[in-house]
Structures are given as C-alpha cells and as structure tokens.
Design an enzyme around this catalytic site. Structure first.
Site, mmCIF file in Angstrom:
data_model
loop_
_atom_site.group_PDB
_atom_site.id
_atom_site.type_symbol
_atom_site.label_atom_id
_atom_site.label_comp_id
_atom_site.label_asym_id
_atom_site.label_seq_id
_atom_site.Cartn_x
_atom_site.Cartn_y
_atom_site.Cartn_z
ATOM 1 N N ARG A 230 0.850 -1.189 0.000
ATOM 2 C CA ARG A 230 0.000 0.000 0.000
ATOM 3 C C ARG A 230 0.883 1.236 0.000
ATOM 4 O O ARG A 230 1.961 1.239 0.604
ATOM 5 C CB ARG A 230 -0.886 0.038 1.250
ATOM 6 N N HIS A 278 -1.033 1.055 -9.492
ATOM 7 C CA HIS A 278 -1.748 0.176 -8.560
ATOM 8 C C HIS A 278 -2.487 -0.943 -9.324
ATOM 9 O O HIS A 278 -3.683 -1.143 -9.140
ATOM 10 C CB HIS A 278 -2.742 0.981 -7.699
HETATM 11 P P1 NDP Z 1 -2.143 -11.374 4.532
HETATM 12 O O1 NDP Z 1 -3.046 -10.853 5.581
HETATM 13 O O2 NDP Z 1 -2.312 -12.781 4.082
HETATM 14 O O3 NDP Z 1 -0.604 -11.218 4.993
HETATM 15 C C1 NDP Z 1 -0.139 -10.064 5.615
HETATM 16 C C2 NDP Z 1 1.280 -10.319 6.100
HETATM 17 O O4 NDP Z 1 1.792 -9.103 6.637
HETATM 18 C C3 NDP Z 1 1.338 -11.359 7.216
HETATM 19 O O5 NDP Z 1 2.489 -12.170 7.071
HETATM 20 C C4 NDP Z 1 1.476 -10.500 8.482
HETATM 21 O O6 NDP Z 1 2.145 -11.123 9.553
HETATM 22 C C5 NDP Z 1 2.307 -9.361 7.940
HETATM 23 N N1 NDP Z 1 2.163 -8.187 8.819
HETATM 24 C C6 NDP Z 1 1.049 -7.479 9.102
HETATM 25 N N2 NDP Z 1 1.318 -6.509 9.986
HETATM 26 C C7 NDP Z 1 2.635 -6.619 10.266
HETATM 27 C C8 NDP Z 1 3.510 -5.922 11.141
HETATM 28 N N3 NDP Z 1 3.092 -4.908 11.912
HETATM 29 N N4 NDP Z 1 4.796 -6.313 11.192
HETATM 30 C C9 NDP Z 1 5.247 -7.345 10.453
HETATM 31 N N5 NDP Z 1 4.465 -8.061 9.590
HETATM 32 C C10 NDP Z 1 3.176 -7.697 9.520
HETATM 33 O O7 NDP Z 1 -2.265 -10.380 3.302
HETATM 34 P P2 NDP Z 1 -1.981 -10.678 1.764
HETATM 35 O O8 NDP Z 1 -0.680 -11.356 1.643
HETATM 36 O O9 NDP Z 1 -3.164 -11.314 1.137
HETATM 37 O O10 NDP Z 1 -1.926 -9.178 1.171
HETATM 38 C C11 NDP Z 1 -0.973 -8.256 1.653
HETATM 39 C C12 NDP Z 1 -1.302 -6.862 1.156
HETATM 40 O O11 NDP Z 1 -1.035 -6.749 -0.239
HETATM 41 C C13 NDP Z 1 -2.757 -6.435 1.257
HETATM 42 O O12 NDP Z 1 -3.101 -6.038 2.566
HETATM 43 C C14 NDP Z 1 -2.826 -5.282 0.280
HETATM 44 O O13 NDP Z 1 -2.536 -4.072 0.928
HETATM 45 C C15 NDP Z 1 -1.729 -5.607 -0.723
HETATM 46 N N6 NDP Z 1 -2.261 -5.889 -2.051
HETATM 47 C C16 NDP Z 1 -1.907 -5.064 -3.096
HETATM 48 C C17 NDP Z 1 -2.353 -5.305 -4.363
HETATM 49 C C18 NDP Z 1 -1.912 -4.466 -5.512
HETATM 50 O O14 NDP Z 1 -2.463 -4.596 -6.606
HETATM 51 N N7 NDP Z 1 -0.922 -3.613 -5.339
HETATM 52 C C19 NDP Z 1 -3.236 -6.442 -4.652
HETATM 53 C C20 NDP Z 1 -3.537 -7.250 -3.509
HETATM 54 C C21 NDP Z 1 -3.062 -6.966 -2.250
HETATM 55 P P3 NDP Z 1 1.568 -12.441 10.260
HETATM 56 O O15 NDP Z 1 1.808 -13.552 9.233
HETATM 57 O O16 NDP Z 1 2.390 -12.604 11.469
HETATM 58 O O17 NDP Z 1 0.105 -12.204 10.502
HETATM 59 C C1 OXD Z 2 -6.119 -5.253 -3.202
HETATM 60 C C2 OXD Z 2 -5.671 -4.292 -4.209
HETATM 61 O O1 OXD Z 2 -6.008 -4.975 -2.008
HETATM 62 O O2 OXD Z 2 -5.972 -4.495 -5.397
HETATM 63 O O3 OXD Z 2 -6.590 -6.342 -3.597
HETATM 64 O O4 OXD Z 2 -4.992 -3.330 -3.879
#
Ligand code: NDP
Ligand code: OXD
Length: 315
Positions: A230, A278
């Site tokens: 993000r 994005h």
């Molecule tokens: P998940 O919820 O599956 O994974 C999130 C990961 O981030 C987990 O490993 C979590 O740790 C870690 N995390 C969260 N907070 C912290 C912190 N404070 N410190 C360290 N690690 C942290 O999410 P996804 O993998 O499905 O997606 C991740 C992000 O990708 C989404 O939230 C979105 O913002 C972004 N995204 C962007 C897209 C784009 O087109 N650019 C498309 C889709 C998603 P833990 O495993 O310990 O819970």
């Molecule tokens: C998502 C994105 O969060 O597209 O899936 O950013």
C-alpha cells in the site's frame, strides 16, 4: 435480500458479473440504495465513510480487494463480519509482478534502458542469483506465494512477519526486534504488507539505510525497493531522497501515498524507478462475483466464512 455494490469505477461490471452468476439475488449499485432494510450484503471498495453504517440490516461485508484499509479507516464501520478477497488469479498476478521486478533490477534493466536510449554499448557486471538476497516484508497469502515463485531462480529468500512463521526455503524474521537483522541481510526488499496503524510509513529513509550495503561488487550497486503493498506504507519523498543519495539503487512502485500519483511527482521521471498504477494484482469482476456469492452462500447456510479479517490487528 439485496447486495449493495460500492465501488467508484467498476461497480457496474461487478454487479453484472454477480447477476450473471445468480440472477435471483437483487443487486443494487451505490449511491442508488433504495429501501435500506433490504440490503443484507455489501461488496465494497473504498465506500464513503458512513455509507455502510447507514444500512440497518447489513449482515456481511465482502472487500473488493485483499487489503481492507479502505474499509477500516471508517470510524462508523458497523460491527458485522468483514471478509477480504483471496483468490488464486490475484495471487498469481502478484507473483508475476514480484518476479518481473526482482528480475528487472537484478539484471540492471533500468541502466540498460538508459544506455539504449543513448545507443551506448556498455557492459555492466551482474550478480549471480544465489548471491542476491530477496527479503519479503509480509509472509501472508501473497508473501508466501511470491517466495514460492522466486525460489526456482535461486535467490536467497528471507521474510519478515508480525508473528514468527516458517516457510520452505525462506529464512524468517518476526516482529520489531528482528526487523534490523532482516534488513541487514536483504538486497532486494519486496513489500507485501497490509496498511495498518503499525505499518503506516514504515518504508522511510532510516529503514532504507538499514538495508544491506555489503558486497556491492558481487551483488547490486545498492539496495532495491519493490512496494506492491500500500502507498501508505511508504514516504514517497524519502524514497526519492534515498535514491538520490545512493542509499537505494532502484525502486519499483505500484502504490503511492496519494493515488493517482501526482503528475508533478519526480518519481515519474526518475531513471531508476518503475511506476505502475496500482495494478500489480487486479481483482477481476468474474472472480470477485464468484467469491462474493460463495461467501454469501456460506453465511446464509451458517457455515464458517473464509478470510475473515481481524479488526484489532487491522488486516
Ligand atoms: P495477509 O493478511 O495474508 O498477509 C499479511 C502479512 O503481513 C502477514 O504475514 C502479516 O504477519 C504481515 N504483517 C502485518 N502486519 C505486520 C507488522 N506490523 N509487522 C510485520 N508483519 C506484519 O495479506 P496478503 O498477503 O493477502 O496481502 C498483503 C497486502 O497486499 C494487502 O493487505 C494489500 O494491501 C496488498 N495488495 C496489493 C495489491 C496491488 O495490486 N498492489 C493487490 C492485492 C493486495 P503475520 O503472518 O504474522 O500475521
Ligand atoms: C487489493 C488491491 O487490495 O488491489 O486487492 O490493492
């Protein structure tokens, strides 16, 4: 019982896809809400704050997107289950984005593109893949899949998460106390974190200076940042400052503090920055509709919902 679709640009496509899969479900498109009591489900991307809390019979919110920061910033968000979008096609798209950009910077393509523009035939040394350490911030659905996609290329993989995790072939680090060690052992930082109060602004200049600077001769001219999480995770001005000071060698950015990226931003024209709007991993209307109907079906049958978010953690 009706489903309300809230999404500025593609609402009609989402609604049409839902209707095609289940013509019996009434679908409305915001802001044409109609009788509020009928609306039991919302399929939402960046709903205007207050819109969901105005629905008295709302039972379930399905996020159009894997990230849910676009919902959680609404202080009046009603206390109903929220499920986020998790989908194999979205995951695959994110994997190709990460692999593409890791390979691009590993092979110094920004520099080769510049050399080509001036017809310069110049040799640049390139690192062996096994010498390069790719560090993934976030080892969730997307981080794990990205690691699996990078593994065949032979990179040294490491990842950082909130709670301790293990994943095949990946050196793992967790929590604030292990962040510096993770950064010190990372040449290419690929960010797949959610935006939460704990992660906002984490990609800043002090963090970039902690990335590995060892072995420039056999690795890269400097550390690389790839952010597909993000925009709120990063400080755009710090990225530019670190690039210009040589603290970062290059960056691929799919997300920005403010989107669309302002035409005045220096990131657009920086020779070692790759900007995408994005769209690292698009959520297609067909997949979204299929997913929303599966979640609504499970909810109606009283079955457990998948990919429920935790409001306290913020993801
Ligand atoms: P998940 O919820 O599956 O994974 C999130 C990961 O981030 C987990 O490993 C979590 O740790 C870690 N995390 C969260 N907070 C912290 C912190 N404070 N410190 C360290 N690690 C942290 O999410 P996804 O993998 O499905 O997606 C991740 C992000 O990708 C989404 O939230 C979105 O913002 C972004 N995204 C962007 C897209 C784009 O087109 N650019 C498309 C889709 C998603 P833990 O495993 O310990 O819970
Ligand atoms: C998502 C994105 O969060 O597209 O899936 O950013």
């Amino acid at each position: 019982m009706a489903l309300l679709v809230i999404s500025s640009s593609r609402a009609h496509q989402f609604a049409a896809s839902v209707h095609e899969l289940d013509p019996s479900l009434e679908v409305r498109i915001a802001p044409a809400l109609g009788k509020l009591d009928d609306i039991r489900y919302a399929l939402a991307w960046q709903p205007p704050p207050g819109m969901l809390s105005a629905l008295p019979k709302l039972e379930l919110v399905v996020s159009i997107g894997a990230g849910v920061d676009h919902l959680l910033h609404d202080p009046s968000l009603p206390d109903v289950p929220i499920v986020r979008f998790v989908d194999p096609d979205l995951t695959q798209r994110m994997c190709t984005y990460i692999v593409l950009n890791v390979l691009y910077h590993h092979r110094r393509m920004c520099e080769f593109r510049e050399l080509q523009s001036t017809k310069m035939w110049t040799y640049l040394p390139e690192a062996a893949a096994h010498k390069l350490r790719v560090g993934i911030m976030g080892l969730g659905v997307l981080g794990r899949a990205a690691a699996d996609s990078l593994r065949p290329f032979g990179y040294c993989l490491r990842a950082w998460s909130r709670a301790p995790k293990s994943h095949c072939g990946v050196a793992t680090y967790a929590g604030a106390e292990e962040l510096d060690a993770f950064l010190a052992a990372t040449d290419i930082l690929a960010v797949l974190l959610p935006l939460t109060s704990a992660t906002r602004g984490i990609l800043n200049r002090p963090l970039f200076t902690k990335l590995s600077r060892n072995g420039r001769d056999e690795r890269l001219p400097g550390p690389v940042l790839i952010n597909a999480g993000r925009g709120g995770l990063q400080i755009d001005a710090d990225i530019l400052a670190s690039l210009n000071a040589g603290e970062l060698y290059a960056a691929s950015l799919d997300v920005f503090q403010s989107e669309p990226l302002a035409r005045t931003s220096e990131l657009w024209a920086h020779p070692r920055v790759v900007v995408t709007p994005h769209n690292a991993a698009e959520s297609t209307p067909e997949a979204i509709a299929h997913y929303a109907l599966a979640q609504i079906g499970a909810h109606k049958r009283g079955e457990p919902l998948s990919n429920l978010i935790d409001r306290i953690r913020g993801y």
